[in-house]
Design a protein around this motif. Structure first.
Motif, PDB file in Angstrom:
ATOM      1  N   MET A  31       0.809  -1.206   0.000  1.00 15.02           N
ATOM      2  CA  MET A  31       0.000   0.000   0.000  1.00 15.02           C
ATOM      3  C   MET A  31       0.851   1.270   0.000  1.00 15.02           C
ATOM      4  O   MET A  31       0.324   2.374  -0.122  1.00 15.02           O
ATOM      5  N   LEU A  32       2.168   1.150   0.127  1.00 21.58           N
ATOM      6  CA  LEU A  32       3.045   2.327   0.166  1.00 21.58           C
ATOM      7  C   LEU A  32       2.896   3.246  -1.049  1.00 21.58           C
ATOM      8  O   LEU A  32       2.958   4.473  -0.896  1.00 21.58           O
ATOM      9  N   PRO A  33       2.736   2.706  -2.271  1.00 21.06           N
ATOM     10  CA  PRO A  33       2.632   3.623  -3.419  1.00 21.06           C
ATOM     11  C   PRO A  33       1.493   4.624  -3.315  1.00 21.06           C
ATOM     12  O   PRO A  33       1.556   5.692  -3.938  1.00 21.06           O
ATOM     13  N   LEU A  34       0.439   4.317  -2.539  1.00 22.00           N
ATOM     14  CA  LEU A  34      -0.659   5.272  -2.375  1.00 22.00           C
ATOM     15  C   LEU A  34      -0.195   6.552  -1.693  1.00 22.00           C
ATOM     16  O   LEU A  34      -0.757   7.623  -1.931  1.00 22.00           O
ATOM     17  N   ALA A  35       0.818   6.441  -0.847  1.00 27.89           N
ATOM     18  CA  ALA A  35       1.263   7.589  -0.063  1.00 27.89           C
ATOM     19  C   ALA A  35       2.486   8.269  -0.653  1.00 27.89           C
ATOM     20  O   ALA A  35       2.957   9.265  -0.100  1.00 27.89           O
TER      21      ALA A  35
ATOM     22  N   VAL B 117       6.612   2.624 -17.205  1.00 31.51           N
ATOM     23  CA  VAL B 117       6.048   1.293 -16.947  1.00 31.51           C
ATOM     24  C   VAL B 117       6.207   0.924 -15.473  1.00 31.51           C
ATOM     25  O   VAL B 117       5.253   0.481 -14.810  1.00 31.51           O
ATOM     26  N   ALA B 118       7.410   1.115 -14.940  1.00 24.78           N
ATOM     27  CA  ALA B 118       7.669   0.759 -13.543  1.00 24.78           C
ATOM     28  C   ALA B 118       6.820   1.583 -12.584  1.00 24.78           C
ATOM     29  O   ALA B 118       6.239   1.051 -11.629  1.00 24.78           O
ATOM     30  N   VAL B 119       6.730   2.884 -12.844  1.00 28.29           N
ATOM     31  CA  VAL B 119       5.951   3.751 -11.953  1.00 28.29           C
ATOM     32  C   VAL B 119       4.461   3.434 -12.055  1.00 28.29           C
ATOM     33  O   VAL B 119       3.756   3.359 -11.030  1.00 28.29           O
ATOM     34  N   ASN B 120       3.941   3.231 -13.252  1.00 27.49           N
ATOM     35  CA  ASN B 120       2.531   2.881 -13.411  1.00 27.49           C
ATOM     36  C   ASN B 120       2.191   1.581 -12.696  1.00 27.49           C
ATOM     37  O   ASN B 120       1.134   1.456 -12.060  1.00 27.49           O
ATOM     38  N   ALA B 121       3.079   0.598 -12.806  1.00 26.48           N
ATOM     39  CA  ALA B 121       2.847  -0.681 -12.123  1.00 26.48           C
ATOM     40  C   ALA B 121       2.818  -0.494 -10.610  1.00 26.48           C
ATOM     41  O   ALA B 121       1.962  -1.064  -9.913  1.00 26.48           O
ATOM     42  N   ALA B 122       3.739   0.316 -10.093  1.00 27.65           N
ATOM     43  CA  ALA B 122       3.778   0.556  -8.649  1.00 27.65           C
ATOM     44  C   ALA B 122       2.527   1.292  -8.177  1.00 27.65           C
ATOM     45  O   ALA B 122       1.937   0.952  -7.143  1.00 27.65           O
ATOM     46  N   MET B 123       2.081   2.301  -8.931  1.00 30.10           N
ATOM     47  CA  MET B 123       0.916   3.068  -8.534  1.00 30.10           C
ATOM     48  C   MET B 123      -0.375   2.238  -8.597  1.00 30.10           C
ATOM     49  O   MET B 123      -1.321   2.481  -7.852  1.00 30.10           O
ATOM     50  N   ALA B 124      -0.420   1.247  -9.496  1.00 30.82           N
ATOM     51  CA  ALA B 124      -1.612   0.399  -9.608  1.00 30.82           C
ATOM     52  C   ALA B 124      -1.607  -0.750  -8.613  1.00 30.82           C
ATOM     53  O   ALA B 124      -2.641  -1.393  -8.401  1.00 30.82           O
ATOM     54  N   LEU B 125      -0.465  -1.031  -7.983  1.00 33.26           N
ATOM     55  CA  LEU B 125      -0.341  -2.182  -7.100  1.00 33.26           C
ATOM     56  C   LEU B 125      -1.364  -2.187  -5.957  1.00 33.26           C
ATOM     57  O   LEU B 125      -1.963  -3.245  -5.679  1.00 33.26           O
TER      58      LEU B 125
ATOM     59  N   LEU C  67      -8.206  -2.929 -14.780  1.00 29.73           N
ATOM     60  CA  LEU C  67      -8.090  -1.651 -14.080  1.00 29.73           C
ATOM     61  C   LEU C  67      -6.695  -1.061 -14.269  1.00 29.73           C
ATOM     62  O   LEU C  67      -6.536   0.135 -14.552  1.00 29.73           O
ATOM     63  N   THR C  68      -5.667  -1.894 -14.139  1.00 25.30           N
ATOM     64  CA  THR C  68      -4.292  -1.418 -14.311  1.00 25.30           C
ATOM     65  C   THR C  68      -4.052  -0.912 -15.725  1.00 25.30           C
ATOM     66  O   THR C  68      -3.436   0.143 -15.934  1.00 25.30           O
ATOM     67  N   ALA C  69      -4.533  -1.670 -16.721  1.00 25.45           N
ATOM     68  CA  ALA C  69      -4.334  -1.268 -18.115  1.00 25.45           C
ATOM     69  C   ALA C  69      -5.019   0.065 -18.408  1.00 25.45           C
ATOM     70  O   ALA C  69      -4.445   0.940 -19.068  1.00 25.45           O
ATOM     71  N   ALA C  70      -6.248   0.235 -17.910  1.00 30.09           N
ATOM     72  CA  ALA C  70      -6.977   1.478 -18.158  1.00 30.09           C
ATOM     73  C   ALA C  70      -6.311   2.661 -17.474  1.00 30.09           C
ATOM     74  O   ALA C  70      -6.161   3.741 -18.058  1.00 30.09           O
ATOM     75  N   LEU C  71      -5.887   2.479 -16.214  1.00 27.57           N
ATOM     76  CA  LEU C  71      -5.229   3.566 -15.499  1.00 27.57           C
ATOM     77  C   LEU C  71      -3.892   3.920 -16.138  1.00 27.57           C
ATOM     78  O   LEU C  71      -3.528   5.094 -16.252  1.00 27.57           O
ATOM     79  N   SER C  72      -3.144   2.902 -16.562  1.00 32.41           N
ATOM     80  CA  SER C  72      -1.853   3.158 -17.209  1.00 32.41           C
ATOM     81  C   SER C  72      -2.033   3.821 -18.564  1.00 32.41           C
ATOM     82  O   SER C  72      -1.248   4.694 -18.949  1.00 32.41           O
TER      83      SER C  72
END
Length: 513
Positions: A356-360, A389-397, A448-453
């Motif tokens: 949940m860290l990427p949320l903060a 790619v790396a940042v989007n993946a982390a933010m969607a985690l 959800l991840t694909a759409a947000l990215s």
């Protein structure tokens, strides 16, 4: 927990810590010094907190009547309406901003109507526009979460209330208010955190000394001043704010105390009066108009221009598809072992907190930290898409974990001992048990991840050159060049691709599940 799962979860957790705290440390170590918060920083901090509180409060307040109406009414098309009302949450931010400008902007439908009535036009930019956009995005999320809360009240409680002769006021006091007391703080804080770390909305509708958020101030520190110390300090302030908000939610969130039921259909006799029917109808109509009109405005404006889009837009669309695909695979590869390991050791592993860290954290700080770590190996333009790619993946985690964790816990409770007794481990367990049983939430998380990215306008705005621009960035550049017709066509393309990715992946998860 098998050794392979422990290893996979450990590697995933280490990568998440590197992408969040590690990148923040990289920025800190390269900062030349700290001068403390200046007047502009304090102004950004006040604006950020104020708009996040107002946005969360308005989203939650407006969601309550809409969710209650959906919970106690059954009508043709109800399922479709619930699906459509959820569309803004996965909508690319830049597309939604265009839709809101078409309706609420200087030359929008609303202002034209006000001018016809002799009333002064309103401005969508600054505080009003930022709050409006955040409510547009987060109202659907609040409605869906509150609706689930209403549906979780056991039917037996309503049957008992009917036997006791409860009216609408009694139902609200003894059943609905306790549910809201249990759910509302968590929903408020979730929306508060989303608004607190929002970037694209502030970039397009905010700006200026009086409408700058902390995230936008971080962007300005990197983009214009390259002041790493100030950016890292602001990122630390943002992290502390998010942590404080999460602790506050845990402090004030209480269980509803309803217990379990027999999952019978709920028969709502308490809202049959004409006044309550009209009230529910008004809530659903107004909510639908607010959420769906901007989408319709974008489609109507941009659809005729779709076939005449310049070549750079189509090239950017292809890059966005590749980035979204890679981000989705990366996010699922991180979320799945973390969810399975957390389910195997509930409350003891700490993996859920790490995920949940990427949320903060600030996505801009994460991206810049990665650039600083990789700068000896490659130039920023060469690795812009890989870092995105790396940042989007982390933010969607965090969203992926929330989708997978409940099903993973059920899987462990229902089949864990049996799989252990059969010595079903490793790839065999993944292929025969885990993937088939988690197919549905995996499809939803991937969609959800694909759409947000696909719609992300964050790190790519910092370092992309002409050859690495994604579709949202290309759309933002078209808007900046006042090529609004081309921008509208690009917005329709981005909207179509984002919704198509979500639909295909989500439906693929539900097929055969």
């Amino acid at each position: 927990m098998s050794r392979a799962l422990r290893t996979g979860a450990g590697l995933a957790a280490a990568l998440v810590l590197t992408l969040t705290l590690g990148t923040l440390g990289a920025v800190l170590t390269r900062a030349e010094g700290f001068t403390g918060l200046g007047p502009a920083d304090w102004s950004a901090l006040r604006f950020t907190i104020t708009q996040a509180v107002v946005s969360a409060a308005l989203s939650l307040s407006l969601a309550i009547p809409a969710a209650r109406a959906l919970s106690r009414r059954r009508f043709p098309g109800r399922g479709l309406l619930i699906t459509l009302l959820g569309a803004p949450f996965i909508l690319p931010v830049i597309v939604a901003v265009m839709g809101l400008i078409a309706v609420f902007g200087r030359s929008g439908f609303l202002n034209d109507g006000l001018a016809a009535l002799g009333i002064a036009r309103i401005s969508i930019y600054g505080f009003t526009g930022v709050v409006l956009a955040h409510v547009f995005f987060n109202l659907p999320l609040a409605v869906r979460l509150l609706l689930q809360g209403w549906l979780d009240i056991p039917a037996e409680r309503f049957r008992l209330a009917a036997a006791l002769g409860f009216g609408p006021g009694d139902i609200a006091r003894h059943l609905e208010y306790p549910m809201l007391r249990a759910r509302a703080p968590g929903i408020f804080v979730t929306i508060f955190l989303i608004c607190l770390t929002s970037f694209a909305v502030a970039l397009t509708l905010g700006g200026g000394p009086k409408a700058t958020t902390v995230e936008l101030a971080i962007y300005q520190s990197f983009r214009y001043d390259f002041d790493l110390g100030r950016a890292a300090m602001l990122a630390g302030v943002q992290l502390a704010l998010c942590a404080f908000a999460a602790l506050l939610a845990a402090r004030f969130t209480l269980p509803s105390g309803f217990g379990t039921g027999l999952d019978r259909p709920v028969a709502r006799w308490d809202a049959n009066s004409p006044m309550l029917r009209a009230q529910d109808a008004a809530a659903l109509i107004l909510t639908s108009l607010f959420l769906l009109t901007p989408l319709l405005a974008v489609v109507m404006t941009g659809l005729p221009r779709l076939g005449a889009l310049p070549a750079p837009v189509w090239q950017a669309a292809l890059r966005s598809l590749l980035v979204a695909s890679a981000s989705t695979l990366t996010a699922i590869a991180l979320a799945l072992p973390l969810a399975l390991a957390s389910a195997a050791r509930p409350g003891r592993s700490g993996l859920e907190t790490i995920a949940m860290l990427p949320l903060a954290t600030s996505s801009l700080v994460t991206g810049t930290g990665l650039f600083l770590l990789l700068r000896p190996l490659a130039s920023p333009g060469d690795i812009a898409l890989a870092v995105t790619v790396a940042v989007n993946a982390a933010m969607a985690l965090p969203f992926c974990l929330r989708a997978l964790l409940p099903a993973a816990r059920e899987l462990e409770a229902d089949y864990g001992r049996l799989a252990h007794s059969l010595d079903l481990t490793g790839l065999a367990r993944l292929r025969l048990l885990t993937l088939p049983r988690l197919r549905r939430p995996l499809g939803f998380a991937a969609g959800l991840t694909a759409a947000l990215s696909m719609g992300d306008l964050g790190v790519i705005a910092l370092f992309a050159d002409e050859d690495s621009a994604t579709l949202p960035l290309q759309l933002y550049r078209l808007m900046g060049a006042y090529r609004m017709q081309d921008a509208a066509g690009a917005a329709v393309l981005l909207l179509a691709l984002s919704l198509a990715l979500f639909w295909v992946l989500d439906r693929g998860g539900r097929a055969g599940a």
